[in-house]
Design an enzyme around this catalytic site. Structure first.
Site, PDB file in Angstrom:
ATOM      1  N   LYS A  90      11.573  -6.380  15.472  1.00  0.00           N
ATOM      2  CA  LYS A  90      11.731  -5.572  14.265  1.00  0.00           C
ATOM      3  C   LYS A  90      10.390  -5.459  13.580  1.00  0.00           C
ATOM      4  CE  LYS A  90      14.128  -3.357  11.217  1.00  0.00           C
ATOM      5  NZ  LYS A  90      13.144  -2.256  11.464  1.00  0.00           N
ATOM      6  N   LYS A 126       5.617  -4.519  16.212  1.00  0.00           N
ATOM      7  CA  LYS A 126       4.897  -3.498  15.433  1.00  0.00           C
ATOM      8  C   LYS A 126       4.426  -2.424  16.391  1.00  0.00           C
ATOM      9  CE  LYS A 126       3.643  -2.827  11.156  1.00  0.00           C
ATOM     10  NZ  LYS A 126       4.238  -3.375   9.913  1.00  0.00           N
ATOM     11  N   GLY A 165       9.274   2.322   9.166  1.00  0.00           N
ATOM     12  CA  GLY A 165       8.037   2.907   8.655  1.00  0.00           C
ATOM     13  C   GLY A 165       6.965   1.861   8.371  1.00  0.00           C
ATOM     14  N   ASP A 166       5.763   2.340   8.208  1.00  0.00           N
ATOM     15  CA  ASP A 166       4.612   1.568   7.714  1.00  0.00           C
ATOM     16  C   ASP A 166       3.635   2.637   7.212  1.00  0.00           C
ATOM     17  OD1 ASP A 166       3.451  -1.373   7.769  1.00  0.00           O
ATOM     18  OD2 ASP A 166       1.790  -0.113   8.417  1.00  0.00           O
ATOM     19  N   THR A 209      10.366  -2.701  -0.559  1.00  0.00           N
ATOM     20  CA  THR A 209       9.152  -3.523  -0.431  1.00  0.00           C
ATOM     21  C   THR A 209       8.516  -3.748  -1.808  1.00  0.00           C
ATOM     22  OG1 THR A 209       8.836  -2.542   1.742  1.00  0.00           O
ATOM     23  CG2 THR A 209       7.012  -3.828   0.859  1.00  0.00           C
ATOM     24  N   SER A 376      15.613  -3.563   5.686  1.00  0.00           N
ATOM     25  CA  SER A 376      15.834  -2.921   6.987  1.00  0.00           C
ATOM     26  C   SER A 376      16.915  -3.659   7.767  1.00  0.00           C
ATOM     27  CB  SER A 376      14.543  -2.932   7.809  1.00  0.00           C
ATOM     28  OG  SER A 376      13.691  -1.881   7.436  1.00  0.00           O
TER      29      SER A 376
HETATM   30  P1  NDP Z   1       1.808   4.529   2.726  1.00  0.00           P
HETATM   31  O1  NDP Z   1       1.306   5.300   3.871  1.00  0.00           O
HETATM   32  O2  NDP Z   1       2.987   4.994   1.970  1.00  0.00           O
HETATM   33  O3  NDP Z   1       0.635   4.320   1.650  1.00  0.00           O
HETATM   34  C1  NDP Z   1      -0.553   3.705   2.010  1.00  0.00           C
HETATM   35  C2  NDP Z   1      -1.482   3.683   0.803  1.00  0.00           C
HETATM   36  O4  NDP Z   1      -2.601   2.857   1.105  1.00  0.00           O
HETATM   37  C3  NDP Z   1      -2.040   5.052   0.474  1.00  0.00           C
HETATM   38  O5  NDP Z   1      -2.310   5.131  -0.906  1.00  0.00           O
HETATM   39  C4  NDP Z   1      -3.315   5.080   1.295  1.00  0.00           C
HETATM   40  O6  NDP Z   1      -4.300   5.978   0.807  1.00  0.00           O
HETATM   41  C5  NDP Z   1      -3.793   3.656   1.166  1.00  0.00           C
HETATM   42  N1  NDP Z   1      -4.553   3.300   2.379  1.00  0.00           N
HETATM   43  C6  NDP Z   1      -4.100   3.289   3.640  1.00  0.00           C
HETATM   44  N2  NDP Z   1      -5.076   2.967   4.501  1.00  0.00           N
HETATM   45  C7  NDP Z   1      -6.162   2.785   3.751  1.00  0.00           C
HETATM   46  C8  NDP Z   1      -7.496   2.443   4.054  1.00  0.00           C
HETATM   47  N3  NDP Z   1      -7.890   2.214   5.313  1.00  0.00           N
HETATM   48  N4  NDP Z   1      -8.363   2.300   3.005  1.00  0.00           N
HETATM   49  C9  NDP Z   1      -7.957   2.531   1.736  1.00  0.00           C
HETATM   50  N5  NDP Z   1      -6.710   2.880   1.384  1.00  0.00           N
HETATM   51  C10 NDP Z   1      -5.837   2.993   2.379  1.00  0.00           C
HETATM   52  O7  NDP Z   1       2.030   3.045   3.290  1.00  0.00           O
HETATM   53  P2  NDP Z   1       2.892   1.858   2.670  1.00  0.00           P
HETATM   54  O8  NDP Z   1       2.870   1.901   1.181  1.00  0.00           O
HETATM   55  O9  NDP Z   1       4.178   1.832   3.385  1.00  0.00           O
HETATM   56  O10 NDP Z   1       2.064   0.593   3.189  1.00  0.00           O
HETATM   57  C11 NDP Z   1       1.050  -0.048   2.400  1.00  0.00           C
HETATM   58  C12 NDP Z   1       0.846  -1.463   2.916  1.00  0.00           C
HETATM   59  O11 NDP Z   1       2.067  -2.196   2.793  1.00  0.00           O
HETATM   60  C13 NDP Z   1       0.449  -1.602   4.391  1.00  0.00           C
HETATM   61  O12 NDP Z   1      -0.397  -2.721   4.525  1.00  0.00           O
HETATM   62  C14 NDP Z   1       1.767  -1.880   5.078  1.00  0.00           C
HETATM   63  O13 NDP Z   1       1.579  -2.554   6.302  1.00  0.00           O
HETATM   64  C15 NDP Z   1       2.431  -2.777   4.040  1.00  0.00           C
HETATM   65  N6  NDP Z   1       3.877  -2.884   4.110  1.00  0.00           N
HETATM   66  C16 NDP Z   1       4.698  -1.796   4.071  1.00  0.00           C
HETATM   67  C17 NDP Z   1       6.065  -1.936   4.091  1.00  0.00           C
HETATM   68  C18 NDP Z   1       6.984  -0.775   3.967  1.00  0.00           C
HETATM   69  O14 NDP Z   1       8.202  -1.000   3.901  1.00  0.00           O
HETATM   70  N7  NDP Z   1       6.510   0.445   3.899  1.00  0.00           N
HETATM   71  C19 NDP Z   1       6.692  -3.265   4.219  1.00  0.00           C
HETATM   72  C20 NDP Z   1       5.753  -4.355   4.187  1.00  0.00           C
HETATM   73  C21 NDP Z   1       4.399  -4.157   4.147  1.00  0.00           C
HETATM   74  P3  NDP Z   1      -4.568   7.372   1.595  1.00  0.00           P
HETATM   75  O15 NDP Z   1      -3.393   8.225   1.297  1.00  0.00           O
HETATM   76  O16 NDP Z   1      -5.830   7.873   1.015  1.00  0.00           O
HETATM   77  O17 NDP Z   1      -4.694   7.022   3.052  1.00  0.00           O
HETATM   78  O1  2IT Z   2       5.205  -4.595   7.450  1.00  0.00           O
HETATM   79  C1  2IT Z   2       6.452  -4.463   7.340  1.00  0.00           C
HETATM   80  O2  2IT Z   2       7.182  -5.432   7.137  1.00  0.00           O
HETATM   81  C2  2IT Z   2       7.019  -3.114   7.435  1.00  0.00           C
HETATM   82  N1  2IT Z   2       6.262  -2.155   7.581  1.00  0.00           N
HETATM   83  C3  2IT Z   2       8.501  -2.923   7.374  1.00  0.00           C
HETATM   84  C4  2IT Z   2       9.128  -3.163   8.727  1.00  0.00           C
HETATM   85  C5  2IT Z   2      10.599  -2.839   8.828  1.00  0.00           C
HETATM   86  O3  2IT Z   2      11.088  -2.996   9.956  1.00  0.00           O
HETATM   87  O4  2IT Z   2      11.231  -2.444   7.858  1.00  0.00           O
END
Ligand code: NDP
Ligand code: 2IT
Length: 444
Positions: A90, A126, A165-166, A209, A376
């Site tokens: 997952k 992942k 998603g991520d 999250t 999830s």
């Molecule tokens: P999104 O794609 O929705 O948003 C990502 C955000 O981070 C955007 O504002 C983006 O800016 C910025 N960003 C991404 N890459 C970079 C970079 N290389 N340098 C600077 N800014 C960056 O992603 P999420 O909000 O889903 O994910 C954010 C973080 O949270 C990640 O680390 C992800 O692994 C983690 N995460 C997400 C979960 C989820 O359920 N979605 C669960 C657990 C962890 P820009 O638009 O300019 O690229």
């Molecule tokens: O980093 C993370 O935990 C996620 N992007 C969510 C993974 C999931 O299966 O919901």
């Protein structure tokens, strides 16, 4: 040489150049030192650590698709199936030009311990691609997602591997991928999470999250005699995690004054107007800069300076290694006393060590952002039952899970003589369940 040092050397030697993967493994192994020493003979005999740091399988494949100009584009696709000791693989799918095998291995490795901490039966995985969704039309995104899923569908399934998603993967991408999976396999099953509400998605998954991050933050503050209400908060990123962390922090009475994207950051001393951010990011897919054009008094600054904004609480919610030692020192000298990670490994190792050594409260990503994957898993339960729970029911379960994760991390830290060190606590508590399951299942 100690068993953990031996394994770290082996990982560096056998996975050359994979610096993010090395970083994630080192942090976990350093935390596990005492647990491993107490069980060294048993674990060595079973080659437990050798198996723990080696993914069960990595699938990598070609993703060809045709762009709007009629040109054929080719991306790299991957799925890292890291560990299935406690449940089906997952973890999310990331679409970003920086994606490579090292980044997906670090994320898959972290996911193993995070998923264990949720208390739910999910293993770690992942995947993703170096495809860049920025500036692409809906049709191009669909063409990519269909091609990606055409190959990925051979390796996933509701009881086998359940992606979500991520970065760069939200409702639109999950929808296109789900449609293609169903068309190829003929199965209407919970093979992906983060689905839309009309086709098997769970209420509160979108928020989970960010909300979960603030629930565990609140719990950590309470246990340390502090409270969230009235505090000034800086949040990096402006994607899914950042937006819903902002929403919940505001609901609980905190003031969020800054958000960012990869181009720069906004500062609004009156407090971020989240409806404006949602319109820019969720509807128009625009840049955070546009906020300052629309909100009087807000200031946009180009570049990475978000950690120079004074705050009580910092929540890095963008990407790995976005907060380094210098940023950590700046935060501390401006009065920040709490950091909780919404992103995966956003703080460098030096920054993490500084937070711990300087007595700041620090909650690492694998505990702090586990609410997304936990919800999830709740979506998977609903799909299996063919039922949909109410928002309130899912949200209450999420909150419970985050409170439990806090307790597990705090308890493990206490048991191993490092009270308040939630990095060690989360790594140890996450490891214990996975290790026990792996030992019980023999040499596989
Ligand atoms: P999104 O794609 O929705 O948003 C990502 C955000 O981070 C955007 O504002 C983006 O800016 C910025 N960003 C991404 N890459 C970079 C970079 N290389 N340098 C600077 N800014 C960056 O992603 P999420 O909000 O889903 O994910 C954010 C973080 O949270 C990640 O680390 C992800 O692994 C983690 N995460 C997400 C979960 C989820 O359920 N979605 C669960 C657990 C962890 P820009 O638009 O300019 O690229
Ligand atoms: O980093 C993370 O935990 C996620 N992007 C969510 C993974 C999931 O299966 O919901």
């Amino acid at each position: 040489m100690s068993y953990v040092d031996e394994i770290y050397e082996r990982v560096v030697e056998q996975n050359p150049g994979e610096k993010e993967f090395h970083q994630a493994v080192k942090e976990v192994l350093d935390s596990l030192r005492l647990v491993i020493e107490a069980n060294e003979e048993k674990y060595r005999k079973a080659a437990l650590l050798e198996r723990l740091v080696e993914p069960e399988r990595i699938i990598s494949f070609r993703v060809p698709w045709v762009d709007d100009a009629g040109n054929v584009q080719v991306n790299k696709g991957y799925r890292v199936q890291f560990n299935s000791a406690i449940g089906p693989y997952k973890g999310g799918l990331r679409l970003h030009p920086s994606v490579n095998q090292s980044i997906l291995k670090f994320l898959g490795f972290e996911q193993v311990f995070k998923n264990s901490l949720t208390g739910l039966p999910i293993g770690g995985g992942k995947g993703g691609s170096n495809f860049d969704p920025k500036g692409k039309s809906d049709r191009e995104v669909m063409a990519f997602c269909q091609s990606f899923m055409t190959e990925l569908s051979k390796y996933i399934g509701a009881d086998q591997d359940v992606p979500a998603g991520d970065i760069g993967v939200g409702g639109r991408e999950i929808g296109y991928m789900y449609g293609q999976y169903k068309r190829l396999t003929g199965l209407y099953e919970g093979v992906l999470t983060g689905k839309g509400l009309t086709y098997g998605g769970s209420l509160a998954r979108t928020q989970a999250t960010g909300y979960g991050l603030v629930y565990i933050l609140d719990e950590m503050l309470k246990h340390n005699g502090k409270e969230l209400a009235g505090k000034t908060v800086v949040i990096s990123g402006s994607g899914n995690v950042a937006i819903y962390a902002t929403e919940k922090a505001q609901q609980l009475g905190a003031k969020v004054v800054a958000l960012s994207d990869s181009n720069g950051y906004i500062y609004d001393k009156e407090g971020i107007k989240l409806d404006v951010v949602k319109q820019i990011k969720e509807v128009r897919r625009g840049r955070i800069k546009e906020y300052a054009d629309e909100v009087a008094g807000a200031v946009y600054t180009e570049g990475k300076g978000i950690w120079t904004v004074p705050c009580d609480i910092a929540l890095p919610c963008a990407t790995q290694n976005e907060l380094n030692l210098e940023d950590a020192k700046t935060l501390k000298s401006n009065g920040c006393f709490v950091v909780a990670e919404g992103a995966n490994m956003p703080s460098t190792r030096e920054a993490t060590d500084f937070f711990l050594e300087s007595g700041m409260l620090f909650m690492p990503g694998k505990a702090a952002n586990a609410g997304g994957v936990a919800t999830s898993a709740l979506e998977m339960s609903q799909n299996s039952q063919r039922l949909s729970w109410s928002f309130e029911e899912v949200d209450a379960k999420l909150k419970d899970i985050m409170v439990n994760i806090y307790a597990k991390a705090a308890d493990a830290a206490e048991r191993y003589g490092v009270p308040g060190n939630y990095v060690a606590g989360a790594n140890i508590a996450g490891f214990e369940k996975v290790a026990e399951a792996m030992m019980a299942q023999g040499i596989v």
